[in-house]
Design an enzyme around this catalytic site. Structure first.
Site, PDB file in Angstrom:
ATOM      1  N   TYR A  83      45.616  29.036  51.835  1.00 39.63           N
ATOM      2  CA  TYR A  83      44.319  28.362  51.595  1.00 39.63           C
ATOM      3  C   TYR A  83      43.127  29.049  51.258  1.00 39.63           C
ATOM      4  O   TYR A  83      43.702  30.415  51.975  1.00 39.63           O
ATOM      5  CB  TYR A  83      43.508  27.187  51.531  1.00 39.63           C
ATOM      6  CG  TYR A  83      43.251  27.417  53.602  1.00 39.63           C
ATOM      7  CD1 TYR A  83      42.967  28.544  54.379  1.00 39.63           C
ATOM      8  CD2 TYR A  83      43.152  25.593  54.300  1.00 39.63           C
ATOM      9  CE1 TYR A  83      42.885  27.645  55.881  1.00 39.63           C
ATOM     10  CE2 TYR A  83      43.044  25.757  55.875  1.00 39.63           C
ATOM     11  CZ  TYR A  83      42.422  26.343  56.109  1.00 39.63           C
ATOM     12  OH  TYR A  83      42.289  26.655  57.315  1.00 39.63           O
ATOM     13  N   GLU A  84      41.832  29.137  50.775  1.00 38.21           N
ATOM     14  CA  GLU A  84      41.051  29.940  50.783  1.00 38.21           C
ATOM     15  C   GLU A  84      41.582  31.618  49.997  1.00 38.21           C
ATOM     16  O   GLU A  84      41.099  32.187  50.176  1.00 38.21           O
ATOM     17  CB  GLU A  84      40.997  30.088  51.610  1.00 38.21           C
ATOM     18  CG  GLU A  84      39.506  30.997  51.361  1.00 38.21           C
ATOM     19  CD  GLU A  84      37.847  30.431  50.731  1.00 38.21           C
ATOM     20  OE1 GLU A  84      38.046  29.525  50.714  1.00 38.21           O
ATOM     21  OE2 GLU A  84      37.397  31.066  50.387  1.00 38.21           O
ATOM     22  N   GLY A  85      42.665  31.256  48.452  1.00 39.99           N
ATOM     23  CA  GLY A  85      43.228  32.364  48.452  1.00 39.99           C
ATOM     24  C   GLY A  85      44.101  32.996  48.808  1.00 39.99           C
ATOM     25  O   GLY A  85      43.998  33.260  49.984  1.00 39.99           O
TER      26      GLY A  85
END
Lengths: 592, 592
Positions: free
Chosen positions: A434-436
């Site tokens: 997550y978060e890229g």
């Protein structure tokens, strides 16, 4: 059942002896005397050990449940959340204008590690709120700030971030959620968002959703995305809660880990939303929070490795199995403790040298963020922006890897949920995604950050390393076991950068095929630099006659281990990078 | 939901074009014409795709349950097990004297990959039975064989292995379970065993537990351990089932994965057991099956990576996200498929080159096992024994790593259980632990196998590589992209062996600290050799005018990728090894 004790001595070492925070000219850092940091970290450590850590397995086992549209968090979460709020922990580094305590970000980071290590899923409720707080703080109107921030600082209201949709994650240009302007200046938001951490729950009076959506008629792709405040309950003019907004939880996702956090599918059905920041500039608004959000995920990665290591170490000292081949260490017992075995040592030293190096790296990164914000120092901001994908990508890959290594120390017991080591690995796994996702971090690093401002920041990074090497070339603690290793690794990293420059312009695939290796190389060089700085600080302390000798000699020995056995990975990464894109791109998609 | 299609073309390539099994002089191999192997693999593939793969998620979600002392397997397992039995799959490579089909072990291995990829937890019921079958076959009296084997070949009765106790796993010398001799020649077994895979369930009429225990008064430590047959139901003289034995399931363990398999705590309370093999020689009896058991676990490791890769590849071709930086590949769609992105390619090529290399390695190892058994070839047996810890340790570490990589291709969806990628990673995780944790494999390799028969087998390994290099030095397909790389890697491995010889005698920690790295180096060299052999075979096929050109050119390209981007890992491992034990052992246990 795992336990948790906050690594306060180690944090203080980084803050006061390596970074020397209270000597810094960053506004607010003068307050960070060791009395203060110690008191704050001790208090956080107490809550973490006594309240949060025991709830970690509860959260994992029970998970969250959705009943008649209401989400219930695991037993004990609500009470613990109240304790966190009452202690003012959610307000630590928030703006005093809205009820915050105004402490530097770096202190919030150190406390963050403690909370995340003890219970990552739980800490996400406050963590997401902090992210939403920052977005409103940076982009909200005065009225929006007055309306939402005080309640979010106290976590009476929590926050969420709504980006992903079923058909788009990384590629937000494909977004379908729409925001239709209304006569009163508000918008009606319609669409489905997925993977919404802390999307709904029973621990706060209201939930302030920040939602990305497209206003019809705007530009195509990511340039037509705007950001909206969409509260669960509409806030009346007097600040009281009004109508329930037209949004609901579609379901709670069944995940590999972080079960204690309610990851929701959110359905917006003409929900009332308020534009946050400029129209069509939603992506830019999100980007301004990205450094902190990604640093926070990097922190989660190594924080899981930290607590896993702490428990693996205790197990290795306690569990009796086999004999030391060089001579029995526990003649009165039926066997020697696991820690006598060289391969168990190797595993523990891998973990220890990673965790302590990562901690220093993230605290250093946090100080650069403070420096950027509080001194408006563009160089510091550029440097930390360059390193953010490394902090996120490298520390989460290695954090997961080391949590898995910690699990391995337990043998078969590591696979049994009761022992809790599986949870650390499963929880850590999400940080790589997550978060890229980490591949996107590598792309951000090589495809964007290297070239930012004409390559100024990466050059500044190399200059900084070079200056350190020069300054300490003859340092007695560094000259043999740190300087040559760091010099070689930094040279490898520069060679890789050079390869990208010479080949990437002609064929971007020659650079992008090596992006993941480059991210890892960069991470090793950063941890190598941190270890050299820590060894230097430890040496100074010993020279100064520090009483706690063992701590400092162990620090130097752990650094030596990293330099000797981890840092040489840069050679392999460079070798891979220098093969270029051909081996990677050799097959057509149909030939796979 | 993941799907599964057996990699039959790839298996046939290894069997017939690389190993050329039907030309071998190993008894039984003449039967392995491609018509036969193809028919068997096709049929296995059908069951795997249609029956086993759809039950994989069911097993994971439902798990096994213990109710009033009875263990129930997940919905559908019982029916699938019947189908497996009816098809004669459990008897494939068993002795015809006891109802087996007498096919070579190598064919059982190929079929094994198919079943394990489609449903690892399910396949363990038959897998454990096969292990127990082998032990009784090797060490049982004629009467024991007649009594148990026919029913175990058909899987009317299943089997288990009982080694671990709560306080001892690797160090079995600490074992407490005792076996008291009775007047009738039987024994009363008393003690607790843990982590017993397939320990109890509802799919067979009887369960034949093989239990390690100590006969009071015997030698101390591992030298006093004997092996016993302890049936769930006592078998009457006429072969019918008699009394329920005094053993019970304490509980079913909650594990990270393989939920479809009932991992039991087994309580033996004066249960009737029969000595299998010689008194006090139980460890030796277990060791005779160890090569096959450990090869089977190595297979599990890469088989999970294989099915994970298959699904990740399909997802990467299907999921539209972002655009190819070198030019749009899907102009009519809203985005290009994931597979256009270089870092996704890198990830997929890592997986593909590992899985196909591992498959060849394990099939080659299986042929050596056949050669050892059927020709009583001690050199073949010595060589495969040397490589067994590598097959187990390296292929399970890399199998897990690649299953995690496959999960990563899915982004956020990879973390959601519904998509099934988490299960592959969680299931694969156990393979690094059971049947000797991988650190123990490394110890076995460096501490025992290298020196076996005066180092004869490792020297034979190097001679074999050398001969290959010499023979193919000028081979047009190999000379640039395979031979120099393999030569370097093999040189690195030899240098590491030399380092151990020169330093390990003085200080065993200098060798043992590098054991894990050595195991990985060895694995890379083996996969490098496999890839060179496969590239050669592919080249020959192309020269011979093979119609399926794409398959062979893809094979060579995948091999080149492995040689260029994976094999250089030997340099890093050697650098680590050559640091010796000092960095690893620098800290006292108290200093951690």
């Amino acid at each position: 059942m795992p336990t948790y004790t906050a690594p306060i001595q180690d944090m203080n070492f980084v803050l006061h002896e390596v970074l020397k925070v209270s000597e810094s000219n960053i506004p607010g850092y003068d307050e960070l005397e060791s009395d203060l940091t110690n008191a704050v970290l001790e208090e956080a450590g107490k809550i973490a050990s006594d309240v949060l850590a025991p709830l970690n397995a509860v959260g994992d086992t029970e998970g969250c449940r959705l009943e008649n549209g209401v989400v219930y968090t695991p037993t004990g979460f609500k009470e613990a959340f109240e304790q966190l709020k009452e202690g003012g922990w959610t307000a630590l580094d928030c703006d005093p204008e809205y009820g915050g305590q105004g402490m530097p970000y770096i202190l919030g980071t150190a406390v963050g590690e403690i909370f995340v290590s003890s219970n990552m899923a739980f800490n996400m409720y406050a963590g997401l709120t902090h992210g939403a707080y920052s977005a409103i703080h940076a982009h909200g109107t005065d009225e929006q700030k007055q309306t939402y921030l005080p309640k979010m600082v106290s976590c009476d209201w929590t926050g969420t971030m709504n980006l992903t949709e079923p058909h788009c994650g990384t590629d937000l240009g494909l977004m379908r959620t729409k925001a239709e302007p209304q006569d009163d200046g508000s918008y009606k938001i319609t669409g489905q968002k997925i993977f919404i951490s802390a999307g709904d729950h029973d621990m706060s009076e209201n939930i302030i959703h920040l939602v990305l959506a497209k206003i019809p008629g705007g530009p195509e792709g990511v340039k037509g995305i705007s950001l909206f405040i969409v509260p669960k309950f509409i806030v009346n003019e007097d600040g009281s809660l009004g109508d329930r907004n037209s949004l609901s939880v579609g379901k709670i996702e069944e995940k590999m880990g972080i079960h204690g956090n309610s990851t929701c599918v959110m359905d917006y059905d003409g929900a009332t939303g308020y534009l946050l920041g400029d129209m069509h500039k939603g992506m830019r608004a999100m980007f301004t929070m990205m450094n902190e959000a990604r640093l926070g995920v990097g922190l989660q990665g190594y924080a899981q490795a930290a607590v896993a290591y702490e428990n693996a170490l205790a197990y290795a000292k306690d569990r009796l199995q086999g004999r030391d081949v060089t001579g029995t260490k526990n003649p009165d017992g039926p066997a020697d403790p696991l820690i006598v075995h060289p391969d168990i040592r190797r595993n523990l030293m891998d973990q220890k040298s990673f965790v302590e190096g990562a901690r220093a790296f993230v605290l250093w990164g946090s100080s650069l963020i403070d420096q950027g914000h509080k001194l408006n120092d563009k160089d510091a901001e550029g440097l930390v922006s360059l390193m953010i994908p490394v902090i996120k990508g490298f520390l989460t890959d290695k954090g997961f890897e080391n949590a898995v290594n910690a699990q391995q120390v337990y043998g078969g017991h590591g696979y049994i949920e009761e022992w809790g080591m599986s949870q650390f690995a499963r929880d850590a796994r999400i940080t790589m995604i997550y978060e890229g996702a980490n591949g996107v971090q590598a792309l951000d690093l090589v495809g964007r950050k290297l070239a930012t401002d004409g390559g100024k920041h990466v050059m500044a990074f190399f200059e900084m390393v070079k200056a350190f090497l020069k300054e300490n070339a003859e340092h007695p603690a560094l000259k043999d076991d740190f300087i040559p290793q760091l010099k070689q690794a930094s040279k490898d990293l520069q060679a890789a950068g050079m390869f990208f420059m010479q080949n990437g312009m002609k064929n971007p695939n020659d650079a992008l095929s090596g992006s993941y290796d480059f991210m890892h190389m960069f991470g090793h060089v950063c941890l190598g630099l941190m270890w050299a700085r820590m060894a230097k600080a430890a040496h100074d302390a010993l020279e100064g006659g520090a009483s706690n000798k063992e701590f400092y000699t162990a620090k130097i020995a752990t650094g030596r281990y990293y330099m000797a056995r981890q840092l040489p990975a840069t050679r392999l990464h460079l070798a891979r990078i220098e093969t270029g894109g051909d081996p990677v791109m050799a097959l057509d998609a149909e030939e796979f």
